[in-house]
Design a protein around this motif. Structure first.
Motif, PDB file in Angstrom:
ATOM      1  N   UNK A 107       0.835  -1.206   0.000  1.00 36.54           N
ATOM      2  CA  UNK A 107       0.000   0.000   0.000  1.00 36.54           C
ATOM      3  C   UNK A 107       0.870   1.256   0.000  1.00 36.54           C
ATOM      4  N   UNK A 108       1.873   1.260   0.880  1.00 33.39           N
ATOM      5  CA  UNK A 108       2.722   2.444   0.973  1.00 33.39           C
ATOM      6  C   UNK A 108       3.533   2.653  -0.300  1.00 33.39           C
ATOM      7  N   UNK A 109       3.982   1.548  -0.916  1.00 32.57           N
ATOM      8  CA  UNK A 109       4.758   1.664  -2.159  1.00 32.57           C
ATOM      9  C   UNK A 109       3.898   2.243  -3.285  1.00 32.57           C
ATOM     10  N   UNK A 110       2.665   1.758  -3.385  1.00 31.31           N
ATOM     11  CA  UNK A 110       1.771   2.261  -4.436  1.00 31.31           C
ATOM     12  C   UNK A 110       1.520   3.749  -4.229  1.00 31.31           C
ATOM     13  N   UNK A 111       1.196   4.145  -2.994  1.00 36.67           N
ATOM     14  CA  UNK A 111       0.929   5.564  -2.727  1.00 36.67           C
ATOM     15  C   UNK A 111       2.156   6.420  -3.008  1.00 36.67           C
ATOM     16  N   UNK A 112       3.333   5.926  -2.560  1.00 36.12           N
ATOM     17  CA  UNK A 112       4.567   6.690  -2.783  1.00 36.12           C
ATOM     18  C   UNK A 112       4.787   6.919  -4.268  1.00 36.12           C
ATOM     19  N   UNK A 113       4.590   5.849  -5.049  1.00 39.40           N
ATOM     20  CA  UNK A 113       4.823   5.948  -6.488  1.00 39.40           C
ATOM     21  C   UNK A 113       3.895   6.967  -7.138  1.00 39.40           C
ATOM     22  N   UNK A 114       2.606   6.839  -6.876  1.00 38.71           N
ATOM     23  CA  UNK A 114       1.645   7.750  -7.502  1.00 38.71           C
ATOM     24  C   UNK A 114       1.947   9.190  -7.090  1.00 38.71           C
ATOM     25  N   UNK A 115       2.189   9.412  -5.809  1.00 41.94           N
ATOM     26  CA  UNK A 115       2.435  10.767  -5.336  1.00 41.94           C
ATOM     27  C   UNK A 115       3.726  11.339  -5.920  1.00 41.94           C
ATOM     28  N   UNK A 116       4.774  10.515  -5.940  1.00 42.53           N
ATOM     29  CA  UNK A 116       6.058  10.999  -6.451  1.00 42.53           C
ATOM     30  C   UNK A 116       5.927  11.394  -7.920  1.00 42.53           C
ATOM     31  N   UNK A 117       5.265  10.553  -8.701  1.00 42.97           N
ATOM     32  CA  UNK A 117       5.064  10.869 -10.116  1.00 42.97           C
ATOM     33  C   UNK A 117       4.304  12.188 -10.263  1.00 42.97           C
ATOM     34  N   UNK A 118       3.259  12.311  -9.488  1.00 42.95           N
ATOM     35  CA  UNK A 118       2.449  13.523  -9.566  1.00 42.95           C
ATOM     36  C   UNK A 118       3.259  14.756  -9.181  1.00 42.95           C
ATOM     37  N   UNK A 119       4.065  14.624  -8.131  1.00 43.72           N
ATOM     38  CA  UNK A 119       4.861  15.768  -7.684  1.00 43.72           C
ATOM     39  C   UNK A 119       5.869  16.180  -8.751  1.00 43.72           C
ATOM     40  N   UNK A 120       6.465  15.192  -9.431  1.00 46.02           N
ATOM     41  CA  UNK A 120       7.435  15.501 -10.484  1.00 46.02           C
ATOM     42  C   UNK A 120       6.733  16.120 -11.695  1.00 46.02           C
ATOM     43  N   UNK A 121       5.646  15.486 -12.115  1.00 45.07           N
ATOM     44  CA  UNK A 121       5.004  15.875 -13.367  1.00 45.07           C
ATOM     45  C   UNK A 121       4.216  17.178 -13.245  1.00 45.07           C
ATOM     46  N   UNK A 122       3.526  17.376 -12.149  1.00 43.78           N
ATOM     47  CA  UNK A 122       2.625  18.526 -12.069  1.00 43.78           C
ATOM     48  C   UNK A 122       3.167  19.656 -11.208  1.00 43.78           C
ATOM     49  N   UNK A 123       4.119  19.364 -10.328  1.00 48.51           N
ATOM     50  CA  UNK A 123       4.564  20.415  -9.406  1.00 48.51           C
ATOM     51  C   UNK A 123       6.055  20.703  -9.526  1.00 48.51           C
ATOM     52  N   UNK A 124       6.730  20.074 -10.528  1.00 46.52           N
ATOM     53  CA  UNK A 124       8.146  20.332 -10.788  1.00 46.52           C
ATOM     54  C   UNK A 124       9.073  20.057  -9.626  1.00 46.52           C
ATOM     55  N   UNK A 125       8.733  19.080  -8.792  1.00 50.71           N
ATOM     56  CA  UNK A 125       9.657  18.689  -7.734  1.00 50.71           C
ATOM     57  C   UNK A 125      10.824  17.948  -8.365  1.00 50.71           C
ATOM     58  N   UNK A 126      12.008  18.005  -7.730  1.00 53.78           N
ATOM     59  CA  UNK A 126      13.103  17.132  -8.151  1.00 53.78           C
ATOM     60  C   UNK A 126      12.726  15.698  -7.793  1.00 53.78           C
ATOM     61  N   UNK A 127      13.249  14.703  -8.511  1.00 54.77           N
ATOM     62  CA  UNK A 127      12.858  13.311  -8.220  1.00 54.77           C
ATOM     63  C   UNK A 127      13.084  12.928  -6.764  1.00 54.77           C
ATOM     64  N   UNK A 128      14.224  13.342  -6.196  1.00 55.43           N
ATOM     65  CA  UNK A 128      14.491  12.979  -4.795  1.00 55.43           C
ATOM     66  C   UNK A 128      13.466  13.592  -3.860  1.00 55.43           C
ATOM     67  N   UNK A 129      13.191  14.866  -4.071  1.00 57.60           N
ATOM     68  CA  UNK A 129      12.220  15.552  -3.222  1.00 57.60           C
ATOM     69  C   UNK A 129      10.839  14.924  -3.384  1.00 57.60           C
ATOM     70  N   UNK A 130      10.475  14.621  -4.617  1.00 57.78           N
ATOM     71  CA  UNK A 130       9.159  14.026  -4.886  1.00 57.78           C
ATOM     72  C   UNK A 130       9.024  12.687  -4.170  1.00 57.78           C
ATOM     73  N   UNK A 131      10.102  11.897  -4.215  1.00 58.74           N
ATOM     74  CA  UNK A 131      10.060  10.582  -3.583  1.00 58.74           C
ATOM     75  C   UNK A 131       9.933  10.718  -2.064  1.00 58.74           C
ATOM     76  N   UNK A 132      10.672  11.629  -1.490  1.00 56.65           N
ATOM     77  CA  UNK A 132      10.645  11.846  -0.037  1.00 56.65           C
ATOM     78  C   UNK A 132       9.262  12.340   0.401  1.00 56.65           C
TER      79      UNK A 132
END
Ligand SMILES: [K+]
Ligand SMILES: [K+]
Lengths: 460, 460
Positions: B150-175
């Motif tokens: 569950x946590x892995x799925x949520x992390x993945x979706x959120x990280x992708x969204x943060x990178x794609x829509x909010x211009x976060x760096x990949x590391x920041x998005x993942x964290x």
């Protein structure tokens, strides 16, 4: 539990019992509704008001409901708005409401007990679960007589005090004594003084008779008769009487201590009084709070610590089939005993060497939780209807109306019509609701035709 | 109910089971206490704070308790006060607390069921009420695995969204994705955003995964496993699972409707959003309110009608043995079924063709009423400690702490130390209390040596 078929052991002349047995649960709410509507009509008549004009319907309905349900909450200032004619109407309505709940409640409890084949000590021969119209008449006479004697004693003491210490004319002293005596015994809560009884907080000759009258009326006759008849052997009282009498004493003592502690140096309440005065005022307010509705302390001046205490006490209320409202002392303590048994892992709920039936526990649970739900719903509704009412004020007024206590922070007159209607509904439901619900539940037990397999879900 | 002697059917290697059976009720509260104290020590270390100094004991204790009890209430601003080191500590404490309650709660329920000889579907062979250490290990692994997935799925979706829509760096998005995923599944409620999730109220890619993770973690594994294993035949679920699953759906639907209605045109919450936005924000807030502790709506800007709803929902909470707090959905609905049966005059409380044991009803009553008493006492204590706190604010914060929800009107940081200690105690008791109480009650049933004569007092 054996449930005898209605009428099976009735004598031919038991028409009243028969009628009550047929619809025992409907008579009380219907009777109160009729009395309220009649009272509303009477209070609307011009001679009832100082301005000699027709009282608005809502004001009359509120006042009539408040009087018949023995709440005492007001939307107009009692001594200013109503003429002596109106005040006599209020007295009669209070007396009718008080007598109605005392007799109706006692009869319902008697009949439920009889129908369920339960031991009951209200009537001597009720030990055999059989009684006739003669017994019922004797019981009602006894209730009426107790009421008259109590009110006469209070009237006399108050009238003498008013003449001797306050220079009232004899007629005025008698009227003031009578009015407050009727209110006290019936726990009506109306007062002829604008500041209620706060002006007499220091005068035990005025407040103590009213306090004791209020306590007696608020105990209810099932407990009162059994406790006075076998006062030498409290160990043999029924569970209901034990819970009601000892529970009331516990509540009185706890509330007295908390009130004293919280208000001791509050300049708006006990602060200016000597220690005897503090004790007297705290005790009388304590006696009035679980349903009397008089106040010897200024409610709006109370310390913040006192509000939750008062709200809890109002919610608990007094004895079953009494002039008190609330969920009732016996309900509250039965639940407390049930929780205590649960925490200790006891399979049975025992109260002084008697086991409380599971059915009673479930009834207590139902009455308590539905009452909580009603008070919460009423509070939220009142908040939504009024922009500036705080939650604690709304909760206080709603609990006061539901428990037919009538203590108030003065909110009722400022409410919009819908808000006043909510309080009216709460007073009515609070008066007839718990008794009707409790007895309906007790009578309505269906037979088990089949049972489903049992499961024990683990909760919490 | 037959109570088999502990150890009677245990295999020799069942040391864990044996140990748990000996003191099943003490392990959960003790474990949480140790975790909180360790966490307090860790959070006090200078590297945990932006200012690189020792965090005051009370602040560290509050934060550690809040994290381990998965509440999320704060006295310092999470992203400003703590360094990444401190935030990792908070993440670990939340994960430990969440995993602890999921596994500990599930084990306690399993062991109680086993000791009482009850049917239980958590383990396949548990139908015979026997299981060994291998079964327990499999169960714990399954819980851990579900959590990780569950946590892995949520992390993945959120990280992708943060990178794609909010211009976060990949590391920041993942964290950021990981931090909020852990909080969501464990219903921790901490956020890296100063305004919590209100900034994402319109963005379902961020809020919906967190909402579903929060709902799954808040259902609890007893209900989750049974519901997913036999989802084709919901009629055969145990009472606990039925009450939890259907009850959660009912609560979600009712709260969604009320929130939408109350906040529809409130400019501080839903007013400025389109109808899809309103629905999304109301649904996600709805999903987080019974325990998640995230907020997509501005809590201080809510309409007055929403507060009682939120307080009631927080108090009810989520599923048994889940990361949710409160008295639990099954407790609440079991009481509702009991009252419904009572009003209808049914002697049995039936839930979908199964009869709930009287013992469970009494447990539910005890948990609910003691919780009410605790919340009332906490509210009164908080009021007495703080001059200017209103009753509704105090009730909101106390209910939020007790139910480990963590929603706040921002009161906690302004409280005096004694007030913060009250909230700390409420979070701890709310986390381990209802489970411990419920299981202790279930295990502690004494044998009847003798019974007193029964009476049926009439209440109300
Ligand atoms: K009254
Ligand atoms: K939380």
């Amino acid at each position: 539990m054996p449930v005898s078929a209605p009428g099976a052991v009735l004598r031919h002349e038991d028409w009243l019992v028969r009628r009550l047995l047929r619809h025992p649960v409907r008579i009380v709410p219907l009777g109160f509704l009729v009395a309220i509507l009649l009272g509303t009509g009477l209070l609307m008549l011009p001679p009832a008001t100082e301005e000699h004009r027709i009282t608005p319907f809502l004001t009359a309905l509120f006042t009539a409901t408040s009087a018949v349900s023995v709440t005492g909450m007001v939307v107009v200032d009692t001594p200013d708005y109503w003429t002596p004619v109106g005040l006599v109407m209020i007295t009669v309505l209070t007396q009718v409401g008080g007598l109605g709940i005392l007799t109706g409640g006692t009869l319902v409890i008697l009949l439920v007990a009889r129908q369920l084949g339960l031991r009951n000590r209200l009537l001597v021969q009720a030990e055999t679960a059989e009684f006739g119209i003669g017994d019922v008449r004797r019981l009602l006479l006894r209730i009426g007589l107790t009421m008259l004697v109590c009110e006469a004693v209070m009237t006399t003491v108050l009238a003498l005090r008013f003449v001797l210490a306050y220079d009232y004319s004899p007629g005025r002293a008698l009227w003031y004594g009578f009015f407050h005596a009727v209110q006290a015994f019936n726990n009506g809560g109306f007062s002829l003084y604008r500041d209620n009884l706060t002006g007499f907080a220091h005068d035990g000759w005025v407040t103590l008779p009213l306090a004791f009258g209020s306590i007696i009326g608020g105990l209810g006759f099932p407990a009162l008769f059994e406790a006075t008849r076998s006062w030498r052997r409290p160990g043999r009282w029924t569970i209901g009487t034990k819970l009601t009498v000892w529970g009331s004493l516990v509540l009185l003592a706890v509330a007295f201590a908390v009130l004293l502690a919280a208000e001791w140096s509050n300049p708006r309440t006990l602060g200016s009084l000597g220690w005897e005065g503090k004790a007297l005022a705290a005790f009388t307010q304590d006696a009035f709070v679980r349903t009397g509705g008089f106040n010897t302390l200024d409610i709006t001046g109370l310390d913040e610590a006192s509000y939750p205490l008062l709200i809890a006490l109002m919610f608990i209320g007094g004895g079953s089939a009494s002039t008190a409202g609330g969920i009732k002392v016996a309900t509250f303590f039965l639940l407390a005993f049930a929780i205590w048994a649960e925490v200790r892992g006891e399979p049975d709920v025992t109260v002084g060497r008697r086991r409380a039936a599971t059915a009673s526990q479930r009834q207590a649970l139902t009455v308590a939780l539905l009452s909580v739900a009603l008070v919460v719903a009423g509070t939220v509704a009142l908040i939504l209807l009024t922009e500036r009412l705080s939650y604690d004020r709304a909760l206080f007024e709603v609990t006061s109306a539901f428990s037919t206590t009538g203590l108030s922070t003065g909110v009722a007159p400022t409410l919009p019509p819908a808000g006043q209607l909510i309080l009216i509904a709460l007073m009515y439901i609070g008066r007839v609701g718990t008794l009707t619900l409790g007895s309906a539940i007790a009578l309505n037990t269906r037979r088990r035709l089949y049972r489903y397999p049992e499961e024990q879900p683990i909760v919490g």
